[in-house]
Enzyme design. Structure first.
Site, PDB file in Angstrom:
ATOM      1  N   GLN A 109      -1.258   7.959   1.387  1.00 17.42           N
ATOM      2  CA  GLN A 109      -0.758   9.207   1.991  1.00 17.42           C
ATOM      3  C   GLN A 109       0.514   8.965   2.802  1.00 17.42           C
ATOM      4  O   GLN A 109       1.508   9.651   2.652  1.00 17.42           O
ATOM      5  CB  GLN A 109      -1.848   9.805   2.892  1.00 17.42           C
ATOM      6  CG  GLN A 109      -1.467  11.166   3.444  1.00 17.42           C
ATOM      7  CD  GLN A 109      -2.273  11.570   4.666  1.00 17.42           C
ATOM      8  OE1 GLN A 109      -2.959  10.748   5.268  1.00 17.42           O
ATOM      9  NE2 GLN A 109      -2.195  12.838   5.026  1.00 17.42           N
ATOM     10  N   TYR A 163     -14.330   0.638   9.213  1.00 15.85           N
ATOM     11  CA  TYR A 163     -12.871   0.850   9.246  1.00 15.85           C
ATOM     12  C   TYR A 163     -12.361   0.693  10.681  1.00 15.85           C
ATOM     13  O   TYR A 163     -11.403  -0.042  10.941  1.00 15.85           O
ATOM     14  CB  TYR A 163     -12.582   2.257   8.707  1.00 15.85           C
ATOM     15  CG  TYR A 163     -11.178   2.769   8.925  1.00 15.85           C
ATOM     16  CD1 TYR A 163     -10.084   2.185   8.310  1.00 15.85           C
ATOM     17  CD2 TYR A 163     -10.961   3.893   9.735  1.00 15.85           C
ATOM     18  CE1 TYR A 163      -8.798   2.690   8.500  1.00 15.85           C
ATOM     19  CE2 TYR A 163      -9.683   4.403   9.921  1.00 15.85           C
ATOM     20  CZ  TYR A 163      -8.609   3.797   9.309  1.00 15.85           C
ATOM     21  OH  TYR A 163      -7.345   4.312   9.494  1.00 15.85           O
ATOM     22  N   GLY A 180       0.836  -1.210   0.000  1.00 12.58           N
ATOM     23  CA  GLY A 180       0.000   0.000   0.000  1.00 12.58           C
ATOM     24  C   GLY A 180       0.863   1.249   0.000  1.00 12.58           C
ATOM     25  O   GLY A 180       0.551   2.237   0.664  1.00 12.58           O
TER      26      GLY A 180
HETATM   27  C1  AKB Z   1      -9.488   8.629   8.652  1.00 13.22           C
HETATM   28  O1  AKB Z   1      -9.908   9.804   8.763  1.00 13.22           O
HETATM   29  O2  AKB Z   1     -10.209   7.664   8.348  1.00 13.22           O
HETATM   30  C2  AKB Z   1      -8.037   8.363   8.946  1.00 13.22           C
HETATM   31  C3  AKB Z   1      -7.841   7.937  10.359  1.00 13.22           C
HETATM   32  C4  AKB Z   1      -7.994   8.890  11.464  1.00 13.22           C
HETATM   33  O3  AKB Z   1      -7.556   6.793  10.583  1.00 13.22           O
HETATM   34  N1  AKB Z   1      -7.266   9.527   8.676  1.00 13.22           N
END
Ligand code: AKB
Length: 310
Positions: free
Chosen positions: A14, A141, A10
């Protein structure tokens, strides 16, 4: 130059863009293999196209190149992940399992797994979020990162695999653009400011979130990975703090350079995600175990971002 062969999974993202560069400085160009789904125009020589959901493909690269360290950075982030919850879970977990299994079977010495402040949800002290706070994430996530933390802990306990991890706040840098996150506004705002454009913010003015400047994020990653094995007490993931601010405060710091800078607020679905996250992270354990200390505050970050972008 240090001796190690490193695979970054990956590497176009960023963090990967900047981390690849730093690792090449430390280990030498020939010792760092970058990989991602697609080749970027500017990808370095040692780039391999890799779909990390394909176990055999990951294994082949690791065996062929005698990889000793893997930085596993591939993931779908918080905001984008909510558009496709099951697909996000599949990708984030499958790629992690592949990296962990290949590392276990082929004796990779060290693995880095990025976690996030997204592992936290409600029922925590948002003004002082401790290492040991409840993990009840509100996004897929965040769920995948919380589960990932438990999996790396399991691989460490059961197989002795040396996996290390940080709970990153929003990362802000000028070298690369984030994609699909809730903290992305804090990078976009600088790109708009230097164009003298009005910035439309997808979070409300008072939404305070933990953030970190890219140099600090990279240094933290490298310091964690370099620390002696016995210093790494937390085998899930370390809380990591840089600074905390809200959109109104970052806009005010930009106005010190661009007095005419304008911002308007149009919160969307990402507001709900941001509201579920901590405002201030307590990173006492990182400071104690491997001497973590950030260098950048909002004022210094704003100056550095503007100087480099304009
Ligand atoms: C997001 O905003 O999903 C990421 C994180 C805080 O993990 N930058």
């Amino acid at each position: 130059m240090k001796k190690d062969t490193i695979l970054i999974v990956g590497s176009n993202g960023q963090l990967g863009t900047v981390l690849s560069h730093e690792l090449r400085q430390i280990y030498g160009d020939g010792s760092v293999i970058t990989s991602d789904l697609f080749k970027k125009n500017v990808s370095a020589d040692n780039f391999i196209t890799l779909d990390a959901t394909d176990y055999k493909a990951v294994e082949e690269i690791v065996v062929k190149n005698k990889i000793t360290q893997i930085y596993h950075l591939a993931a779908i982030l918080s905001a984008k992940g909510e558009q496709n919850p099951l697909g996000t879970w599949d990708l984030n977990m499958k790629t992690l399992f592949n990296v962990l299994e290949v590392s276990r079977l082929h004796k990779v010495e060290k693995v880095f797994f990025p976690s996030s402040i997204a592992v936290f949800g409600n029922n925590i002290d948002k003004e002082n979020t401790l290492q040991s706070s409840n993990l009840t994430p509100a996004t897929v996530y965040g769920m995948s990162k919380a589960a990932g933390e438990n999996w790396i802990h399991y691989y460490y306990q059961k197989y002795g695999l040396d996996v290390r991890s940080l709970r990153y706040p929003g990362v802000i840098g000028y070298q690369s653009l984030p994609g699909g996150g809730t903290t992305d506004y804090a990078v976009d705002i600088y790109h708009q400011a230097i164009k003298n454009a009005e910035f439309e913010c997808f979070l409300a003015a008072k939404t305070t979130l933990p953030m970190i400047y890219m140099d600090d994020a990279i240094r933290a990653t490298l310091e964690l990975m370099e620390a002696p094995r016995e210093n790494i007490i937390i085998r899930t993931s370390y809380n990591l703090a840089g600074m905390s601010f809200n959109p109104e405060e970052i806009a005010a710091s930009i106005k010190e350079h661009y007095p005419g800078f304008k911002i308007k607020y149009k919160p969307d679905f990402r507001q709900g995600i941001a509201d579920s996250w901590p405002k201030i992270i307590n990173d006492t354990d990182a400071r104690k175990d491997w001497n973590w200390k950030p260098d950048y505050n909002l004022k210094l970050m704003t100056k550095t971002m503007i100087d480099n972008l304009k």
